[in-house]
Design a protein around this motif. Sequence first.
Motif, PDB file in Angstrom:
ATOM      1  N   ILE A  65     -27.576   2.370 -53.152  1.00  0.00           N
ATOM      2  CA  ILE A  65     -26.510   2.358 -54.155  1.00  0.00           C
ATOM      3  C   ILE A  65     -26.535   3.650 -54.973  1.00  0.00           C
ATOM      4  CG2 ILE A  65     -25.597   1.161 -56.172  1.00  0.00           C
ATOM      5  CD1 ILE A  65     -25.233  -0.318 -53.534  1.00  0.00           C
ATOM      6  N   GLY A  66     -27.711   4.118 -55.327  1.00  0.00           N
ATOM      7  CA  GLY A  66     -27.808   5.358 -56.087  1.00  0.00           C
ATOM      8  C   GLY A  66     -27.293   6.558 -55.307  1.00  0.00           C
ATOM      9  N   THR A  67     -27.675   6.662 -54.033  1.00  0.00           N
ATOM     10  CA  THR A  67     -27.193   7.777 -53.219  1.00  0.00           C
ATOM     11  C   THR A  67     -25.693   7.682 -52.986  1.00  0.00           C
ATOM     12  OG1 THR A  67     -29.348   7.776 -52.109  1.00  0.00           O
ATOM     13  CG2 THR A  67     -27.588   9.051 -51.086  1.00  0.00           C
ATOM     14  N   GLY A  68     -25.180   6.473 -52.796  1.00  0.00           N
ATOM     15  CA  GLY A  68     -23.732   6.308 -52.671  1.00  0.00           C
ATOM     16  C   GLY A  68     -23.000   6.742 -53.922  1.00  0.00           C
ATOM     17  N   SER A  69     -23.571   6.453 -55.094  1.00  0.00           N
ATOM     18  CA  SER A  69     -22.966   6.909 -56.355  1.00  0.00           C
ATOM     19  C   SER A  69     -22.991   8.428 -56.444  1.00  0.00           C
ATOM     20  CB  SER A  69     -23.717   6.301 -57.540  1.00  0.00           C
ATOM     21  OG  SER A  69     -23.724   4.889 -57.471  1.00  0.00           O
ATOM     22  N   PRO A 113     -18.966  -9.927 -37.813  1.00  0.00           N
ATOM     23  CA  PRO A 113     -17.527 -10.231 -37.965  1.00  0.00           C
ATOM     24  C   PRO A 113     -16.990  -9.869 -39.349  1.00  0.00           C
ATOM     25  CG  PRO A 113     -18.656 -12.037 -36.869  1.00  0.00           C
ATOM     26  CD  PRO A 113     -19.714 -11.118 -37.364  1.00  0.00           C
ATOM     27  N   GLN A 114     -17.799 -10.110 -40.377  1.00  0.00           N
ATOM     28  CA  GLN A 114     -17.346  -9.786 -41.741  1.00  0.00           C
ATOM     29  C   GLN A 114     -17.198  -8.271 -41.922  1.00  0.00           C
ATOM     30  OE1 GLN A 114     -16.867 -12.237 -44.622  1.00  0.00           O
ATOM     31  NE2 GLN A 114     -16.423 -13.246 -42.678  1.00  0.00           N
ATOM     32  N   MET A 115     -18.129  -7.500 -41.375  1.00  0.00           N
ATOM     33  CA  MET A 115     -18.020  -6.038 -41.459  1.00  0.00           C
ATOM     34  C   MET A 115     -16.789  -5.542 -40.699  1.00  0.00           C
ATOM     35  SD  MET A 115     -21.966  -4.729 -41.032  1.00  0.00           S
ATOM     36  CE  MET A 115     -21.423  -3.003 -41.025  1.00  0.00           C
ATOM     37  N   THR A 116     -16.504  -6.163 -39.562  1.00  0.00           N
ATOM     38  CA  THR A 116     -15.333  -5.756 -38.783  1.00  0.00           C
ATOM     39  C   THR A 116     -14.055  -5.993 -39.568  1.00  0.00           C
ATOM     40  OG1 THR A 116     -16.519  -6.297 -36.748  1.00  0.00           O
ATOM     41  CG2 THR A 116     -14.121  -6.063 -36.610  1.00  0.00           C
ATOM     42  N   MET A 117     -13.953  -7.164 -40.183  1.00  0.00           N
ATOM     43  CA  MET A 117     -12.763  -7.456 -40.981  1.00  0.00           C
ATOM     44  C   MET A 117     -12.682  -6.566 -42.218  1.00  0.00           C
ATOM     45  SD  MET A 117     -12.337 -11.612 -40.811  1.00  0.00           S
ATOM     46  CE  MET A 117     -14.027 -11.989 -41.214  1.00  0.00           C
ATOM     47  N   LEU A 121     -22.724  -3.768 -46.991  1.00  0.00           N
ATOM     48  CA  LEU A 121     -22.406  -3.611 -45.577  1.00  0.00           C
ATOM     49  C   LEU A 121     -20.902  -3.712 -45.321  1.00  0.00           C
ATOM     50  CD1 LEU A 121     -25.303  -5.719 -43.989  1.00  0.00           C
ATOM     51  CD2 LEU A 121     -25.134  -3.234 -44.173  1.00  0.00           C
ATOM     52  N   CYS A 122     -20.248  -4.630 -46.010  1.00  0.00           N
ATOM     53  CA  CYS A 122     -18.799  -4.768 -45.825  1.00  0.00           C
ATOM     54  C   CYS A 122     -18.049  -3.580 -46.426  1.00  0.00           C
ATOM     55  CB  CYS A 122     -18.314  -6.076 -46.449  1.00  0.00           C
ATOM     56  SG  CYS A 122     -18.827  -7.547 -45.539  1.00  0.00           S
ATOM     57  N   GLY A 123     -18.487  -3.155 -47.603  1.00  0.00           N
ATOM     58  CA  GLY A 123     -17.830  -2.008 -48.212  1.00  0.00           C
ATOM     59  C   GLY A 123     -18.009  -0.738 -47.399  1.00  0.00           C
ATOM     60  N   GLY A 124     -19.228  -0.529 -46.866  1.00  0.00           N
ATOM     61  CA  GLY A 124     -19.495   0.685 -46.115  1.00  0.00           C
ATOM     62  C   GLY A 124     -19.086   0.632 -44.662  1.00  0.00           C
ATOM     63  N   SER A 125     -18.565  -0.493 -44.185  1.00  0.00           N
ATOM     64  CA  SER A 125     -18.231  -0.621 -42.769  1.00  0.00           C
ATOM     65  C   SER A 125     -17.148   0.355 -42.330  1.00  0.00           C
ATOM     66  CB  SER A 125     -17.793  -2.061 -42.456  1.00  0.00           C
ATOM     67  OG  SER A 125     -16.669  -2.412 -43.240  1.00  0.00           O
ATOM     68  N   THR A 126     -16.359   0.864 -43.270  1.00  0.00           N
ATOM     69  CA  THR A 126     -15.351   1.860 -42.904  1.00  0.00           C
ATOM     70  C   THR A 126     -16.009   3.107 -42.323  1.00  0.00           C
ATOM     71  OG1 THR A 126     -13.948   1.055 -44.703  1.00  0.00           O
ATOM     72  CG2 THR A 126     -13.381   3.189 -43.757  1.00  0.00           C
ATOM     73  N   GLY A 127     -17.212   3.422 -42.789  1.00  0.00           N
ATOM     74  CA  GLY A 127     -17.948   4.552 -42.213  1.00  0.00           C
ATOM     75  C   GLY A 127     -18.248   4.339 -40.741  1.00  0.00           C
ATOM     76  N   VAL A 128     -18.518   3.087 -40.345  1.00  0.00           N
ATOM     77  CA  VAL A 128     -18.738   2.782 -38.932  1.00  0.00           C
ATOM     78  C   VAL A 128     -17.453   3.002 -38.145  1.00  0.00           C
ATOM     79  CG1 VAL A 128     -19.480   1.005 -37.309  1.00  0.00           C
ATOM     80  CG2 VAL A 128     -20.525   1.128 -39.582  1.00  0.00           C
ATOM     81  N   PHE A 129     -16.311   2.607 -38.708  1.00  0.00           N
ATOM     82  CA  PHE A 129     -15.024   2.827 -38.047  1.00  0.00           C
ATOM     83  C   PHE A 129     -14.746   4.314 -37.894  1.00  0.00           C
ATOM     84  CE2 PHE A 129     -14.386  -1.596 -38.773  1.00  0.00           C
ATOM     85  CZ  PHE A 129     -13.379  -2.006 -37.917  1.00  0.00           C
ATOM     86  N   ILE A 130     -15.090   5.100 -38.914  1.00  0.00           N
ATOM     87  CA  ILE A 130     -14.865   6.552 -38.836  1.00  0.00           C
ATOM     88  C   ILE A 130     -15.697   7.152 -37.706  1.00  0.00           C
ATOM     89  CG2 ILE A 130     -15.196   8.736 -40.055  1.00  0.00           C
ATOM     90  CD1 ILE A 130     -14.549   7.290 -42.648  1.00  0.00           C
ATOM     91  N   ALA A 188     -22.435   9.224 -44.958  1.00  0.00           N
ATOM     92  CA  ALA A 188     -22.109   9.472 -46.368  1.00  0.00           C
ATOM     93  C   ALA A 188     -20.986   8.553 -46.830  1.00  0.00           C
ATOM     94  CB  ALA A 188     -21.726  10.938 -46.568  1.00  0.00           C
ATOM     95  N   PHE A 189     -19.970   8.347 -45.991  1.00  0.00           N
ATOM     96  CA  PHE A 189     -18.899   7.408 -46.333  1.00  0.00           C
ATOM     97  C   PHE A 189     -19.445   5.992 -46.452  1.00  0.00           C
ATOM     98  CE2 PHE A 189     -15.765  10.658 -45.453  1.00  0.00           C
ATOM     99  CZ  PHE A 189     -14.690  10.270 -46.248  1.00  0.00           C
ATOM    100  N   PHE A 190     -20.351   5.629 -45.561  1.00  0.00           N
ATOM    101  CA  PHE A 190     -20.954   4.297 -45.638  1.00  0.00           C
ATOM    102  C   PHE A 190     -21.656   4.090 -46.976  1.00  0.00           C
ATOM    103  CE2 PHE A 190     -24.690   1.598 -45.153  1.00  0.00           C
ATOM    104  CZ  PHE A 190     -24.142   0.433 -44.621  1.00  0.00           C
ATOM    105  N   LEU A 191     -22.428   5.082 -47.396  1.00  0.00           N
ATOM    106  CA  LEU A 191     -23.142   4.963 -48.671  1.00  0.00           C
ATOM    107  C   LEU A 191     -22.174   4.894 -49.845  1.00  0.00           C
ATOM    108  CD1 LEU A 191     -26.007   7.560 -48.043  1.00  0.00           C
ATOM    109  CD2 LEU A 191     -26.197   5.072 -47.993  1.00  0.00           C
ATOM    110  N   MET A 192     -21.188   5.775 -49.867  1.00  0.00           N
ATOM    111  CA  MET A 192     -20.256   5.826 -50.992  1.00  0.00           C
ATOM    112  C   MET A 192     -19.442   4.537 -51.087  1.00  0.00           C
ATOM    113  SD  MET A 192     -17.164   8.518 -51.754  1.00  0.00           S
ATOM    114  CE  MET A 192     -16.245   7.939 -50.326  1.00  0.00           C
ATOM    115  N   LEU A 193     -18.847   4.118 -49.981  1.00  0.00           N
ATOM    116  CA  LEU A 193     -18.001   2.919 -50.009  1.00  0.00           C
ATOM    117  C   LEU A 193     -18.842   1.661 -50.168  1.00  0.00           C
ATOM    118  CD1 LEU A 193     -15.446   3.862 -47.226  1.00  0.00           C
ATOM    119  CD2 LEU A 193     -15.190   4.072 -49.692  1.00  0.00           C
ATOM    120  N   GLY A 194     -20.095   1.694 -49.684  1.00  0.00           N
ATOM    121  CA  GLY A 194     -20.979   0.563 -49.941  1.00  0.00           C
ATOM    122  C   GLY A 194     -21.268   0.397 -51.417  1.00  0.00           C
ATOM    123  N   ALA A 195     -21.475   1.510 -52.114  1.00  0.00           N
ATOM    124  CA  ALA A 195     -21.686   1.444 -53.565  1.00  0.00           C
ATOM    125  C   ALA A 195     -20.441   0.945 -54.281  1.00  0.00           C
ATOM    126  CB  ALA A 195     -22.090   2.825 -54.091  1.00  0.00           C
TER     127      ALA A 195
END
Length: 615
Positions: free
Chosen positions: A320-324, A474-478, A546-555, A588-595
């Motif tokens: 969370i700190g690194t994402g911030s 499934p939750q991360m995918t959605m 994990l759900c917030g940062g899942s967009t990084g996986v899509f990227i 980096a997107f995973f960390l930021m959006l996860g935070a």
Amino acid sequence: DSNDDRTKGVRPLWRIHCTWNRMDRKRWCGMRWWTCCSFVLCGWTVDGAAKAYHVGEDVPIYANKVGPFHNPSETYQYYDLPFCQPIDGVVNKWEDLGEVLEGDRMTTTPYDLKFREDHDFTEICTKTLEPEEAERFREAVLEDYYFQMFYDDLPLWGFLGKVVPERKGETQTYKNYLFSHLHFELAYNRKNVIEINVSTDPLKIVDISRGSGQLVTFSYSAKWKETDVPYERRMEKYTKYSFLRKHLDIHWFSIINSCVIVLLLTGFLSTILHRTLKRDFLRYTSADPEVPDEDESGWKLIHADVFRAPQHSSLFAALIGTGSQVFAMSLCIFALALVGTFYPYNRGAMLTAFVVFFSLTAGVAGDVSASLYKKMGGTNWANNVLLTVCVFCGPLLLAFSYLNTVAIFYRSTAALPFGTIVIIVVIWALITFPLTVVGGITGKNRATELDAPCRTSKYARKIPQLPWYRGVIPQMTMAGFLPFSAIYIELYYIFASIWGHKVYTIYSIIFIVFVLLLVVTSFVTIALTYFQLAVEDWRWWWRSVLCGGSTGVFIFGYCFYFFNVKSDMTGLLQTSFFFGYMFLVSYAFFLMLGAVGFFSSLLVVKRMYRAIKCE
């Protein structure tokens, strides 16, 4: 289009314009003092004044690099190919940190382009190609090599040769021709260089298809013309070339269409969530004593577990700190971009800004991580700070070590010199690490209780059996699909700029998309957190990240599509650089959006449980 041009005799090349206009300079001077100091620390010097020349005054032209046109990361020094060298020897131009990180290696050339002096024909040298030299030129022509030069800070490109198909009966062969003559067309306004363009002479080519011993005479010519374009506007023509009006309108329309669709979906989701919460509040705050306690179900029943600290709390706080930190760095980068600092071909400016702001925002990572860790009951704050330092820098070090080794093996300019590596290590040791430690101390000292509206029980509540679609994957995918759909269109333009030869200058669009990404990620994570609590699953801390940062996986998944479908990149070097650095960007997107997802969920969960009576 480039393949069609290669079969033509005359090959007009890109016209390059770049400027640092005075309004941008005034805005830059108004930035906060610490930003200015940071650029001084990293050696980022920007020369905003127009350079005035007198007739006949020497204007140096520097050769930068050569490489395959379709592999932007695979670049080599200009004189790795057997070009004619200056009589007084090759002199390397001093490069700042960002230019070295981009792979720029500027050297002097034998071209003598004095201000407003025409040249009808000037011979540089005549040489007989040795077998090794002929083979190197032949491979360069076959791989569609281009060269890059700079003249008064105006970049220009050209191809080394062309491949011409020839048919003899039913057999088709190919001829490899080397361009031996360059013609420079230059424009001036009073005492300033405004424009430069380079083309080749179809009559001055050398067949290097086979063998060696070819006699090559390298030469050039130059023609000056006057223009009324002022120095402050010498980049406009290039900007129009990069974004034609028709394409720009389509670009804006696509972005607006995407924004409207995503906002509508987000609006529907927030409306449903609001009505559901309102109904829950009415049920849980009912004062009717007739309602028995055993009829209660849903998220109220887990009030004694919902604020229970997650497992591996130190790692959680470090993420969370690194994402911030990444979020704070992104805001600083956008601030500079929106005031016009990153004009086209301001060499290395953006990479320098990333290094500087990542170092200066390290205190954010330490502060947020240590504060959250203490709120969760952690006591070993020193290990937490060290973990915070390694969360992003560790994968970065591993990726860089591999990629730099590959670049050294290929003798590419993408390999960082030892001196540059030392500078980066010094920046990390004297700025990044100390600021992380100071931030950790500050966060530990200012941290208070978690301010949870409900007390946490001693023993954890058993979680009921849940269907498969409520699992993590499934939750991360959605969760990642909707935010990714908001940035999908813009990703192509960004990738084409980073991994191609297009220039991205419309930072207002990408900032809108960035804000939209944050909003959609926040709403989607909040909704999924509520649905998770509604089925009495209190393990929402890690799930929100994990759900917030899942967009990084899509990227990162989009990278495979772009590499195989939208690009012509090949080879170990280019493949390694593309997937290596895109992995770091996606991470980096995973960390930021996860935070972002966690803090959004934490805010809503607190408000939910404050609104009811928890025993």
